[in-house]
Design an enzyme around this catalytic site. Sequence first.
Site, PDB file in Angstrom:
ATOM      1  N   HIS A 147       0.816  -1.214   0.000  1.00 25.37           N
ATOM      2  CA  HIS A 147       0.000   0.000   0.000  1.00 25.37           C
ATOM      3  C   HIS A 147       0.852   1.268   0.000  1.00 25.37           C
ATOM      4  O   HIS A 147       0.341   2.359  -0.232  1.00 25.37           O
ATOM      5  CB  HIS A 147      -0.990   0.003   1.170  1.00 25.37           C
ATOM      6  N   ASP A 177       0.137  -7.579   1.402  1.00 24.62           N
ATOM      7  CA  ASP A 177       0.617  -6.211   1.588  1.00 24.62           C
ATOM      8  C   ASP A 177       2.145  -6.131   1.534  1.00 24.62           C
ATOM      9  O   ASP A 177       2.763  -5.393   2.295  1.00 24.62           O
ATOM     10  CB  ASP A 177       0.100  -5.616   2.901  1.00 24.62           C
ATOM     11  N   SER A 250       4.936   2.614   7.700  1.00 22.65           N
ATOM     12  CA  SER A 250       4.599   1.410   6.941  1.00 22.65           C
ATOM     13  C   SER A 250       5.731   1.004   6.024  1.00 22.65           C
ATOM     14  O   SER A 250       6.305   1.826   5.310  1.00 22.65           O
ATOM     15  CB  SER A 250       3.339   1.634   6.116  1.00 22.65           C
TER      16      SER A 250
END
Length: 499
Positions: A147, A177, A250
Amino acid sequence: MSRLTFNRSAIAVAVLLVAGGAYLHSRNGDIGIDNANAAVPAAITAPVASPAPVGNAAPAVAVATDFSSIVERAGPAVVNISVTGKAKQSAVSDQDDDSGLDPNDPFSQFFKRFGPQLQIPRHPQIMRGEGSGFIISTDGLILTNAHVVEGASEVTVKLTDRREFKAKVLGSDKQSDIAVIRIDAKNLPTVQIGNPALTRVGEPVLAIGSPYGFENTATAGIVSAKSRSLPDDTYVPFIQTDVAVNPGNSGGPLFNIKGEVIGINSQIYSQTGGYQGLSFAIPIDVATKVEQQLVAHGKVTRSHLGVSVQEVNQALAESFGLKSAAGALVSSVDKGSPADKGGMQTGDVILRFNGQAINHSADLPSLVADTAPGTSSAIEVIRGGQSKTLTVKLTEATPLKIAGKDNGSDSQGRLGLALRELSPDEQQQVGIRGGLVVEDASGPSALAGIQRGDVILSLNGKPVNSVEQLRQLVSKAGKNVALLVQRDKDKIFVPLNLG
């Protein structure tokens, strides 16, 4: 029942640029030009648990864990990732919400991806964002979250020595992911890879990343839990920590006390969009398996079993006559799937897959996904209190899914339900045979969340076709029963305590 959501923590700052100027605004007011006094999250250190005193000895004094050597050694291998791409929507405002959730629900924000969205005039727009990553090979191979680079037309990687490189996305797997990118460079610093299976709950861990764009920020905490299954993440048994992770973290690494990477920071639990004490990392062994396929083939191939499963709690264990609350409870079997052809049934409790124990429902998806399509797999199940071993030949497709925490119902009396049989037209519309429609719910069923319109399919694994049949089953049942309930197209077992 309150709905809990887990947000991707990818994009530190999302900026939409339009002709005539740039506008920056956060939906939560955490960061932006209009909030110059926003606090910068401080790095923390995790205390090491003191050993229990022996005899009359005084307890040892807790000593703060010093991660400085790990930061010094591994920090240069952690990179900042900036992405540029076209915005998906022509305009976004603070009032816009396409999630279908009640905007007044305090949990509705949980269902939105990280990446603050901005209020911009309807003009051609460019989206910019930031995330983290880490170098796994000296020739420029980098792991990050899918993402982080999703929809990016340009990816820029910045090293700690301030060098910048344009990166190529070699592959991205949305379901796990995980994304792999490469930069054209040699003799780069790399991280050491650890073994998440050896990680223990309570041990200290360290995260390095770029929260809100603050590059190479170190935060620390402990492992809070392992093998967590989260909504919409069907293949990842997450590592839960209390490490401070915010937008921009992230894709960054999670280190153990040895300085080895054991996970990739991916999501947080939040009502505000910022850190609230619960962070989730993808185990590095899951990530490296995906990375190998992405590098070799540019995509990930997984096997398909064709069931929906849910966690076995104590009430369900008692209802199905299990010795302990373990395994994956099958709440539905896809028609024509490998599981269906192998003889698996709704109500089976899967205990082993190819000899490997299934302690939690989250253990099953990754085992299925990692098995090559076409493989004949031995699956040990408990059915009606008896152990059975099924042979299932897996196929290539989207693998099984984890059922969410929905609700169910039962018959009048002890269950507190008003029920009626489905008409033939209703059975055809719903796509089932038999079953009972809930007209009203009270007592234990209402407490369990059963609603008008739910369809009761079975009690303790025995199909029900009439109210009288269900009443007889309930009269013979013990303190705990498990109802198989269908709501819309989803099926799930719901435990009821009848007292």
